[in-house]
Design an enzyme around this catalytic site. Sequence first.
Site, short mmCIF file in Angstrom:
data_model
loop_
_atom_site.label_atom_id
_atom_site.label_comp_id
_atom_site.label_asym_id
_atom_site.label_seq_id
_atom_site.Cartn_x
_atom_site.Cartn_y
_atom_site.Cartn_z
CE LYS A 171 19.59 -0.73 -4.19
NZ LYS A 171 19.18 -1.47 -2.80
CD GLU A 246 6.92 -11.02 -10.04
OE1 GLU A 246 6.28 -10.92 -9.67
OE2 GLU A 246 6.82 -10.86 -11.47
CB CYS A 280 5.03 -10.13 -1.53
SG CYS A 280 5.55 -11.83 -2.65
CD GLU A 380 2.88 -5.41 0.72
OE1 GLU A 380 3.67 -5.03 0.81
OE2 GLU A 380 2.86 -6.53 0.48
P1 NAD Z 1 11.19 -1.67 -1.18
O1 NAD Z 1 10.43 -0.71 -2.17
O2 NAD Z 1 11.30 -0.32 -0.25
O3 NAD Z 1 12.97 -1.92 -1.53
C1 NAD Z 1 13.35 -2.54 -2.57
C2 NAD Z 1 14.30 -2.62 -3.47
O4 NAD Z 1 14.08 -0.53 -4.08
C3 NAD Z 1 15.80 -2.28 -2.23
O5 NAD Z 1 16.60 -2.78 -2.95
C4 NAD Z 1 15.77 -0.57 -2.48
O6 NAD Z 1 16.94 -0.06 -1.96
C5 NAD Z 1 14.80 -0.06 -3.69
N1 NAD Z 1 15.27 1.12 -3.93
C6 NAD Z 1 14.22 2.05 -3.40
N2 NAD Z 1 14.22 3.25 -3.40
C7 NAD Z 1 14.45 3.53 -4.20
C8 NAD Z 1 14.73 4.11 -5.53
N3 NAD Z 1 13.94 5.60 -5.38
N4 NAD Z 1 14.56 4.03 -7.23
C9 NAD Z 1 15.36 2.70 -7.29
N5 NAD Z 1 14.96 1.49 -6.06
C10 NAD Z 1 15.17 1.82 -5.26
O7 NAD Z 1 9.87 -2.92 -1.23
P2 NAD Z 1 11.29 -3.49 0.24
O8 NAD Z 1 10.58 -2.80 1.86
O9 NAD Z 1 12.91 -3.63 0.11
O10 NAD Z 1 10.55 -5.07 0.24
C11 NAD Z 1 9.05 -5.01 0.57
C12 NAD Z 1 8.67 -5.48 -0.22
O11 NAD Z 1 8.30 -5.91 -1.74
C13 NAD Z 1 6.01 -5.23 -0.34
O12 NAD Z 1 5.91 -4.79 -0.69
C14 NAD Z 1 6.60 -7.02 -0.47
O13 NAD Z 1 4.93 -6.86 -0.96
C15 NAD Z 1 7.48 -6.71 -2.23
N6 NAD Z 1 7.88 -7.90 -2.22
C16 NAD Z 1 7.33 -8.10 -3.51
C17 NAD Z 1 6.88 -9.75 -3.72
C18 NAD Z 1 6.55 -10.61 -5.43
O14 NAD Z 1 7.32 -10.95 -5.76
N7 NAD Z 1 5.96 -9.46 -6.14
C19 NAD Z 1 8.21 -10.29 -3.91
C20 NAD Z 1 8.92 -9.55 -2.79
C21 NAD Z 1 8.42 -8.62 -2.14
#
Ligand code: NAD
Length: 473
Positions: A171, A246, A280, A380
């Site tokens: 997804k 992550e 990130c 963040e």
């Molecule tokens: P997000 O948590 O909003 O979304 C990530 C994914 O989760 C998307 O596919 C989203 O549709 C899904 N999602 C959202 N709500 C959900 C739920 N209730 N149940 C299941 N899935 C759900 O994050 P984002 O805004 O897409 O990404 C940014 C974040 O990702 C930042 O906090 C960043 O630091 C983090 N990030 C971390 C790493 C790492 O390796 N540590 C790498 C890249 C990004």
Amino acid sequence: METERDQLYIDGNWSVPSGTDNLEVENPTTQEVMGSIPQGDAQDVDRAVRAAHSALHDWWAVPATERAAMCAKVAEGLQARQGELADLITSELGMPHMLSTLIQTGLPSLTFGSMPEVLSQTEIESEIGNALVVREPRGVVAAITPWNYPLHQIALKLAPALTAGNTVVLKPSEITPLNAFMLFEVLDEVGFPKGVVNLVTGTGPVVGQALAEHPLVDMITFTGSTGTGRRLGEVAARDVKRLALELGGKSANIILDDADLQRAVTDGISKCFLNSGQTCIALTRMLVPESKLDEVNQIAENVASAQKVGDPFEEGVALGPLVSADQRERVRNYIDKGVAEGAKLLTGGTEAPAGLDTGYFVQPTVFTNVSNDSTIAQEEIFGPVLSIIPFRDEAHAVELANDSPYGLAGAVWSGDDARALDVAKRIRTGQIEVNGGSFNPAAPFGGFKQSGHGREAGVFGLEEFFEVKAILR
Ligand code: NAD
């Protein structure tokens, strides 16, 4: 380049979703709708998970070396489409094209291509006395990924999961989803057996949640925000599913008093602003000696204000737009908060950069004299905002670096490599670079504390997708 997508990839076929709703994909540079994807639902998720479950035993029976070799073929397919993929990701995300080519498409093909080598470094069977220890796939893996390095995050999950013999339902983020469709065209061409890889697109609360909760899912691997990670932790706990997270970061860049300031500050700024700060591991807290603060401020102001912001397809542009209006709003609110909490704004601010009224652009922004307790130093931001934080001495620098709910990455600069290494060892993060040490795609990647658990990349990343069984003879 195809951007209107109305089918999901389930059980080895492009398949009509159960509903008729679509989600629009916006180009953040032009603010125009550039494509659309299906809004999947729980029925689509169920079909995909059942297909993955049915395919599991046959896929597991394929020798691991063959599975890894198929991943290497995916790498070739991605390389063949590198130009197209970079164009697509720059259009949906806004990252400068040269960087999209190197990072957003180069790294994923490197990850898929590395699987035969990574597998050769892993012991699938070993012995401890009378125990034959075997590694087996975990089962059906639900992979849920974010928008900021979209294809890279997908590759870090799919390549090792498939090599280890798992089947997968992906997804991807609904904000930058189009590259995932191109990847699935490549997976289809390579010819993975039916049900081994599946794609269901849609929003997190609908598709992501249904996928994570599905009783036939054995493992959830997630990259994204700490808030969503926490929610998925609760879901996984209910059925004791395996979970890899992550999450976010607030990484410190410690510049010690004997460091080459010009070099360290310049490097630190580029690593804070990479992908317009939507990274990130961005080095968002620059910790500097009190005695050098004025000198650092001068360099930081010069370097930050010289960054070219603009159309990510234009050569020489360092920062494209943020990914969405929401993201820009969130970053502007943090900039306001920084000012309200008393930090000194060196350069940047909430106004759109000159001449860039269309597109979600934010000026490269630097605050100085920031207190490590303040909101902009603790949370963040995910935008091009740097906080310069003064420290008294080395011990104070280490204390400030570790005073964060996150523990993803960091950096240390010193004229003395041994001193820098010693400080690096005292920082509680999953990765840390010393004197500009370069990114290593095979090194374990992941967080301490609220940055998550589990590791991705290389042999540690493959290990994550195995169960370990002891057979006593
Ligand atoms: P997000 O948590 O909003 O979304 C990530 C994914 O989760 C998307 O596919 C989203 O549709 C899904 N999602 C959202 N709500 C959900 C739920 N209730 N149940 C299941 N899935 C759900 O994050 P984002 O805004 O897409 O990404 C940014 C974040 O990702 C930042 O906090 C960043 O630091 C983090 N990030 C971390 C790493 C790492 O390796 N540590 C790498 C890249 C990004």
